[in-house]
Enzyme design. Structure first.
Site, PDB file in Angstrom:
ATOM      1  CD  GLU A  46       7.367  -7.224  -3.544  1.00 49.89           C
ATOM      2  OE1 GLU A  46       6.644  -5.865  -3.610  1.00 49.89           O
ATOM      3  OE2 GLU A  46       7.208  -8.235  -3.554  1.00 49.89           O
ATOM      4  CE  LYS A 130       3.523  -3.811  -4.088  1.00 47.33           C
ATOM      5  NZ  LYS A 130       3.890  -4.911  -3.182  1.00 47.33           N
ATOM      6  CB  CYS A 164       4.210  -7.935  -5.173  1.00 47.80           C
ATOM      7  SG  CYS A 164       3.607  -9.176  -4.141  1.00 47.80           S
TER       8      CYS A 164
END
Length: 325
Positions: A46, A130, A164
């Site tokens: 990430e 994200k 994540c």
């Protein structure tokens, strides 16, 4: 029908902190190494380019503000000249690449946590922003939208990705599964500042196993590490930084099969590359038991609607009548 077989690689390492060019050079070195070992897909952590905002967790928001500015200065757009060597490396080494970046937004100072999907021809075929920055991350990143919840067809199979904590989001994961995802990239950062009873490495593995088992697919997990260089850069503002950022079992990288078990040996905390042979034919038989996209669901009962429209920040309406004619 053909069922692709290939070798996948998951990288566990740290970026060259807040240095885009050097981090891209490091990524290319891993692409070259993975290619020499026969891999056709490589996953990076990430926001690998060029670092994670650890200051959000170990400083006050006011203290961390100057570091936010540094991160923005070291964020990238996919069209930047600095990104071209990365795309070229994917082509040169016949490698599919999924890598996290701090993506510079259109608004000055705006940053997204973004995963890029690059095919083996060096073409950027997709990017995922994200959806919800986790906890303290809200001090840094703007939320993405549903337009990036996509699965991309490639020569080695359909690829999807989440970053994540959003791998915990059941509806986001189902959205990818419903698009026939068979290769899932889940990338993370090492997070030693989690609560004392929280085993980050185990939590990462559990999430990956859940997605693989539910969807009967392969999950490639790539997690970053925290280098001594990162701690040295932040230490003037946090003298006890070693106590905060060196807890064990904070990083897990590995490859999970369609039955929910780890394929090969994972990496926990240590740097390196994990490899595994991927055979998409192995995704077929487990569906006989639980096909949540088919016979093991009730779409007459359940109905998931996903807004895939890009966020519109403003709509201009002009309803003024012209009486001059």
């Amino acid at each position: 029908m053909t069922f692709p077989k290939f070798k996948a690689a998951a990288v566990q390492t740290s970026p060259v902190f807040l240095n885009v060019d050097k981090t891209i050079e490091k990524a290319i070195s891993f692409i070259k190494e993975a290619s020499s070992n026969g891999a056709q897909l490589i996953a990076f952590p990430e926001v690998f380019i060029a670092g994670y905002p650890y200051w959000n967790w170990i400083m006050t928001p006011v203290q961390g503000s100057k570091w936010y500015e540094e991160l923005y200065k070291n964020s990238v757009a996919v069209t930047d000249e600095s990104m071209k060597p990365l795309f070229q490396a994917a082509k040169d080494f016949n490698m599919h690449v999924v890598i996290g970046i701090n993506e510079r937004g259109d608004s000055y100072g705006e940053i997204y946590n973004t995963n890029l999907i690059i095919d083996n021809h060096g073409t950027l075929i997709g990017k995922h922003r994200k959806l919800v920055p986790t906890w303290a991350e809200k001090l840094t990143w703007t939320s993405g939208d549903g337009s990036s919840l996509k699965v991309y067809k490639t020569e080695i199979g359909p690829i999807g990705t989440l970053a994540c904590g959003e791998n915990t989001n059941t509806l986001a994961r189902f959205t990818l599964l419903s698009q026939c995802e068979l290769i899932h990239i889940a990338n993370y950062i090492s997070l030693p500042v989690a609560p004392p009873d929280y085993n980050m490495a185990e939590a990462i593995k559990i999430r990956a196993a859940a997605h693989s088992f539910e969807g009967k697919l392969f999950t490639i997990v790539s997690c970053s590490t925290i280098s001594k260089e990162i701690m040295a850069v932040l230490k003037p503002d946090v003298p006890n930084i070693e106590d905060l950022l060196t807890r064990k079992s904070s990083a897990f990288s590995g490859i999970i099969g369609p039955n929910g078990t780890v394929v090969g040996e994972p990496l926990i905390d240590e740097e390196g590359i994990v490899y595994a042979e991927i055979d998409l034919e192995k995704c077929i038989q487990p569906k006989q038991m639980h096909d949540i996209l088919g016979h093991y669901n009730r779409f007459d009962i359940f109905d998931l609607r996903v807004n895939t429209a890009p966020t519109r920040k403003i709509t201009f309406i002009d309803n003024h009548e012209d009486f001059t004619k």
